[in-house]
Design a protein around this motif. Sequence first.
Motif, PDB file in Angstrom:
ATOM      1  N   GLN A  35      64.923  63.426  60.749  1.00 15.23           N
ATOM      2  CA  GLN A  35      65.426  64.145  59.665  1.00 15.23           C
ATOM      3  C   GLN A  35      65.185  62.985  58.240  1.00 15.23           C
ATOM      4  O   GLN A  35      65.679  61.944  58.617  1.00 15.23           O
ATOM      5  CB  GLN A  35      66.523  64.774  59.900  1.00 15.23           C
ATOM      6  CG  GLN A  35      66.942  65.555  58.519  1.00 15.23           C
ATOM      7  CD  GLN A  35      65.833  66.871  58.222  1.00 15.23           C
ATOM      8  OE1 GLN A  35      65.077  66.598  57.429  1.00 15.23           O
ATOM      9  NE2 GLN A  35      66.494  67.852  59.074  1.00 15.23           N
ATOM     10  N   HIS A  36      64.554  63.525  57.438  1.00 19.00           N
ATOM     11  CA  HIS A  36      64.417  62.651  56.206  1.00 19.00           C
ATOM     12  C   HIS A  36      65.216  63.679  54.937  1.00 19.00           C
ATOM     13  O   HIS A  36      65.247  62.934  54.057  1.00 19.00           O
ATOM     14  CB  HIS A  36      63.165  62.237  55.956  1.00 19.00           C
ATOM     15  CG  HIS A  36      62.426  61.257  56.856  1.00 19.00           C
ATOM     16  ND1 HIS A  36      62.843  60.032  56.789  1.00 19.00           N
ATOM     17  CD2 HIS A  36      61.567  61.677  57.945  1.00 19.00           C
ATOM     18  CE1 HIS A  36      62.030  59.711  57.968  1.00 19.00           C
ATOM     19  NE2 HIS A  36      61.467  60.552  58.481  1.00 19.00           N
ATOM     20  N   SER A  37      65.506  64.728  55.230  1.00 23.46           N
ATOM     21  CA  SER A  37      66.440  65.504  54.083  1.00 23.46           C
ATOM     22  C   SER A  37      67.677  64.683  54.284  1.00 23.46           C
ATOM     23  O   SER A  37      68.337  64.810  55.132  1.00 23.46           O
ATOM     24  CB  SER A  37      66.414  66.737  54.439  1.00 23.46           C
ATOM     25  OG  SER A  37      67.211  67.489  53.481  1.00 23.46           O
ATOM     26  N   THR A  38      68.282  63.815  53.273  1.00 20.91           N
ATOM     27  CA  THR A  38      69.315  62.929  53.376  1.00 20.91           C
ATOM     28  C   THR A  38      70.448  63.444  53.619  1.00 20.91           C
ATOM     29  O   THR A  38      71.356  62.816  54.192  1.00 20.91           O
ATOM     30  CB  THR A  38      69.361  62.033  52.133  1.00 20.91           C
ATOM     31  OG1 THR A  38      69.523  62.784  50.950  1.00 20.91           O
ATOM     32  CG2 THR A  38      68.113  61.245  51.881  1.00 20.91           C
ATOM     33  N   ASP A 221      65.272  56.286  41.208  1.00 19.05           N
ATOM     34  CA  ASP A 221      64.057  56.590  42.171  1.00 19.05           C
ATOM     35  C   ASP A 221      64.003  58.241  42.637  1.00 19.05           C
ATOM     36  O   ASP A 221      64.982  58.679  42.683  1.00 19.05           O
ATOM     37  CB  ASP A 221      64.846  55.959  43.672  1.00 19.05           C
ATOM     38  CG  ASP A 221      64.535  54.401  43.609  1.00 19.05           C
ATOM     39  OD1 ASP A 221      64.021  53.836  42.685  1.00 19.05           O
ATOM     40  OD2 ASP A 221      65.258  53.701  44.370  1.00 19.05           O
ATOM     41  N   LEU A 222      62.945  58.426  42.969  1.00 24.66           N
ATOM     42  CA  LEU A 222      62.402  59.884  42.961  1.00 24.66           C
ATOM     43  C   LEU A 222      61.666  59.928  44.518  1.00 24.66           C
ATOM     44  O   LEU A 222      60.742  59.219  44.654  1.00 24.66           O
ATOM     45  CB  LEU A 222      61.503  60.397  41.950  1.00 24.66           C
ATOM     46  CG  LEU A 222      62.069  60.695  40.779  1.00 24.66           C
ATOM     47  CD1 LEU A 222      60.938  61.395  39.759  1.00 24.66           C
ATOM     48  CD2 LEU A 222      63.334  61.782  40.748  1.00 24.66           C
ATOM     49  N   CYS A 223      61.919  61.191  45.044  1.00 26.45           N
ATOM     50  CA  CYS A 223      60.996  61.502  46.060  1.00 26.45           C
ATOM     51  C   CYS A 223      60.139  62.688  45.254  1.00 26.45           C
ATOM     52  O   CYS A 223      60.766  63.677  45.035  1.00 26.45           O
ATOM     53  CB  CYS A 223      61.530  62.224  47.202  1.00 26.45           C
ATOM     54  SG  CYS A 223      60.680  62.360  48.667  1.00 26.45           S
ATOM     55  N   LYS A 248      72.110  54.878  49.221  1.00 25.58           N
ATOM     56  CA  LYS A 248      72.031  54.891  50.616  1.00 25.58           C
ATOM     57  C   LYS A 248      73.244  55.296  51.279  1.00 25.58           C
ATOM     58  O   LYS A 248      73.325  55.736  52.287  1.00 25.58           O
ATOM     59  CB  LYS A 248      71.617  53.504  51.068  1.00 25.58           C
ATOM     60  CG  LYS A 248      71.205  53.208  52.398  1.00 25.58           C
ATOM     61  CD  LYS A 248      70.711  51.957  52.753  1.00 25.58           C
ATOM     62  CE  LYS A 248      69.998  51.771  54.491  1.00 25.58           C
ATOM     63  NZ  LYS A 248      69.407  50.569  54.438  1.00 25.58           N
ATOM     64  N   SER A 249      74.425  55.050  50.585  1.00 29.96           N
ATOM     65  CA  SER A 249      75.701  55.499  51.240  1.00 29.96           C
ATOM     66  C   SER A 249      75.972  56.849  51.565  1.00 29.96           C
ATOM     67  O   SER A 249      76.740  57.391  52.208  1.00 29.96           O
ATOM     68  CB  SER A 249      76.782  54.863  50.156  1.00 29.96           C
ATOM     69  OG  SER A 249      76.729  55.296  48.967  1.00 29.96           O
ATOM     70  N   GLU A 250      75.054  57.633  50.857  1.00 31.30           N
ATOM     71  CA  GLU A 250      75.152  59.109  50.863  1.00 31.30           C
ATOM     72  C   GLU A 250      74.143  59.662  51.964  1.00 31.30           C
ATOM     73  O   GLU A 250      74.184  60.882  52.357  1.00 31.30           O
ATOM     74  CB  GLU A 250      74.992  59.806  49.582  1.00 31.30           C
ATOM     75  CG  GLU A 250      75.909  59.534  48.440  1.00 31.30           C
ATOM     76  CD  GLU A 250      75.852  60.077  47.336  1.00 31.30           C
ATOM     77  OE1 GLU A 250      74.886  61.006  47.483  1.00 31.30           O
ATOM     78  OE2 GLU A 250      76.568  59.568  46.322  1.00 31.30           O
ATOM     79  N   TRP A 251      73.484  58.690  52.512  1.00 30.97           N
ATOM     80  CA  TRP A 251      72.518  59.366  53.614  1.00 30.97           C
ATOM     81  C   TRP A 251      72.924  59.662  55.082  1.00 30.97           C
ATOM     82  O   TRP A 251      73.924  58.863  55.568  1.00 30.97           O
ATOM     83  CB  TRP A 251      71.251  58.166  53.807  1.00 30.97           C
ATOM     84  CG  TRP A 251      70.589  57.799  52.671  1.00 30.97           C
ATOM     85  CD1 TRP A 251      70.556  58.376  51.222  1.00 30.97           C
ATOM     86  CD2 TRP A 251      69.543  56.924  52.462  1.00 30.97           C
ATOM     87  NE1 TRP A 251      69.752  57.578  50.541  1.00 30.97           N
ATOM     88  CE2 TRP A 251      69.082  56.714  51.268  1.00 30.97           C
ATOM     89  CE3 TRP A 251      69.057  56.083  53.388  1.00 30.97           C
ATOM     90  CZ2 TRP A 251      68.024  55.950  50.925  1.00 30.97           C
ATOM     91  CZ3 TRP A 251      67.881  54.994  53.032  1.00 30.97           C
ATOM     92  CH2 TRP A 251      67.452  55.125  51.834  1.00 30.97           C
ATOM     93  N   ASN A 253      70.959  59.979  57.380  1.00 25.71           N
ATOM     94  CA  ASN A 253      69.843  59.435  58.333  1.00 25.71           C
ATOM     95  C   ASN A 253      69.309  58.284  57.772  1.00 25.71           C
ATOM     96  O   ASN A 253      69.742  57.679  57.016  1.00 25.71           O
ATOM     97  CB  ASN A 253      68.790  60.681  58.602  1.00 25.71           C
ATOM     98  CG  ASN A 253      68.502  61.300  57.276  1.00 25.71           C
ATOM     99  OD1 ASN A 253      67.872  60.663  56.159  1.00 25.71           O
ATOM    100  ND2 ASN A 253      68.570  62.606  56.958  1.00 25.71           N
ATOM    101  N   SER A 254      67.912  58.153  57.906  1.00 22.92           N
ATOM    102  CA  SER A 254      67.386  56.849  57.650  1.00 22.92           C
ATOM    103  C   SER A 254      66.619  57.052  56.178  1.00 22.92           C
ATOM    104  O   SER A 254      66.245  55.978  55.687  1.00 22.92           O
ATOM    105  CB  SER A 254      66.155  56.402  58.624  1.00 22.92           C
ATOM    106  OG  SER A 254      65.013  57.644  58.648  1.00 22.92           O
ATOM    107  N   GLY A 255      66.706  58.145  55.531  1.00 23.90           N
ATOM    108  CA  GLY A 255      66.397  58.056  54.239  1.00 23.90           C
ATOM    109  C   GLY A 255      65.023  58.941  54.065  1.00 23.90           C
ATOM    110  O   GLY A 255      64.440  59.660  54.766  1.00 23.90           O
ATOM    111  N   LYS A 256      64.885  59.272  52.591  1.00 22.79           N
ATOM    112  CA  LYS A 256      63.671  60.385  52.296  1.00 22.79           C
ATOM    113  C   LYS A 256      62.324  59.857  52.904  1.00 22.79           C
ATOM    114  O   LYS A 256      61.557  60.838  53.097  1.00 22.79           O
ATOM    115  CB  LYS A 256      63.481  60.243  50.765  1.00 22.79           C
ATOM    116  CG  LYS A 256      64.808  60.960  50.024  1.00 22.79           C
ATOM    117  CD  LYS A 256      65.203  62.223  50.280  1.00 22.79           C
ATOM    118  CE  LYS A 256      64.331  63.438  49.705  1.00 22.79           C
ATOM    119  NZ  LYS A 256      64.599  64.737  50.024  1.00 22.79           N
ATOM    120  N   PHE A 257      62.110  58.453  53.058  1.00 24.52           N
ATOM    121  CA  PHE A 257      60.832  58.110  53.573  1.00 24.52           C
ATOM    122  C   PHE A 257      60.826  57.773  54.975  1.00 24.52           C
ATOM    123  O   PHE A 257      60.039  57.249  55.561  1.00 24.52           O
ATOM    124  CB  PHE A 257      60.108  57.194  52.477  1.00 24.52           C
ATOM    125  CG  PHE A 257      59.990  57.676  51.270  1.00 24.52           C
ATOM    126  CD1 PHE A 257      58.954  58.747  50.882  1.00 24.52           C
ATOM    127  CD2 PHE A 257      60.784  57.517  50.284  1.00 24.52           C
ATOM    128  CE1 PHE A 257      59.064  59.005  49.618  1.00 24.52           C
ATOM    129  CE2 PHE A 257      60.669  57.980  48.834  1.00 24.52           C
ATOM    130  CZ  PHE A 257      59.815  58.684  48.762  1.00 24.52           C
TER     131      PHE A 257
END
Length: 257
Positions: A35-38, A221-223, A248-251, A253-257
């Motif tokens: 999953q990449h939806s943070t 930073d944008l997706c 990053k502290s709010e992720w 998972n491994s992040g948007k990408f």
Amino acid sequence: MTTAKQNAISLYLDGIQNGNPRAAVAAYTGDRYTQHSTGVSDGADGFIAFFEPFINRNPVRDFQVVRTLQEGRHVFVQVYQNLNHGQAEWLTTDFFASDENGKIIEHWDVIAPIKPVNPSGRSQFDGPTEVTDLDKTAQNKALVVDFINVCLIGRDMDRFRDFISSDSYVEHNADRGDGIESAYAFFAADDTPLTYQECFLAVAEGNFVATLNRASWAGQDLCQVDVFRVEDGLIVEHWDNSEDVPPKSEWANSGKF
């Protein structure tokens, strides 16, 4: 409709709109679900843990799948969401990877509130939906990826008109109107707030190409998702959607990408 495309749509409609996240994730995902939806954790458990409360908070859910594309094992889905009779309206743009059986194993997304129509009276999702020119899929994908790399990342604005139609360019961005001049003025400006760093993923089918991009808006930073319609070797229509990349502290998972 191909299996992977149907599984991606069913994960949406059966799992979320119809309120069956447990059954859907079991039926339509593979041995893993990255999953990449943070805000959502990896795996079936992460999907269930996020969407069961979402479904309870939003008892009335109306989803419209507007466009779907598949290229190989990758699928793109553009969906309009109306929650609780218009209390919230969202545009979601999702990319999925599938396994050899068409089961979904990875997911990226950009979700943003619906904006008013743009200066040309166009919404963020209206316009043509029919996939044509299947024999030109590779050619159209190469055109769009080159446009992003040359003009939006490389900033070679002298090449802008090599990629976009000067005669007929339809714009669905909420802040810009139709015509190449509006797009050129925005992107060519020295102080344009939207800058691109990488075309991370592109999914093409016929005359449509959807791209997932690393970008930034005034340093944030944008997706960034951009969807293009190509006709006779030039880009003639554009839709987009963007979401801030959280710290990053709010992720979850491994992040948007």
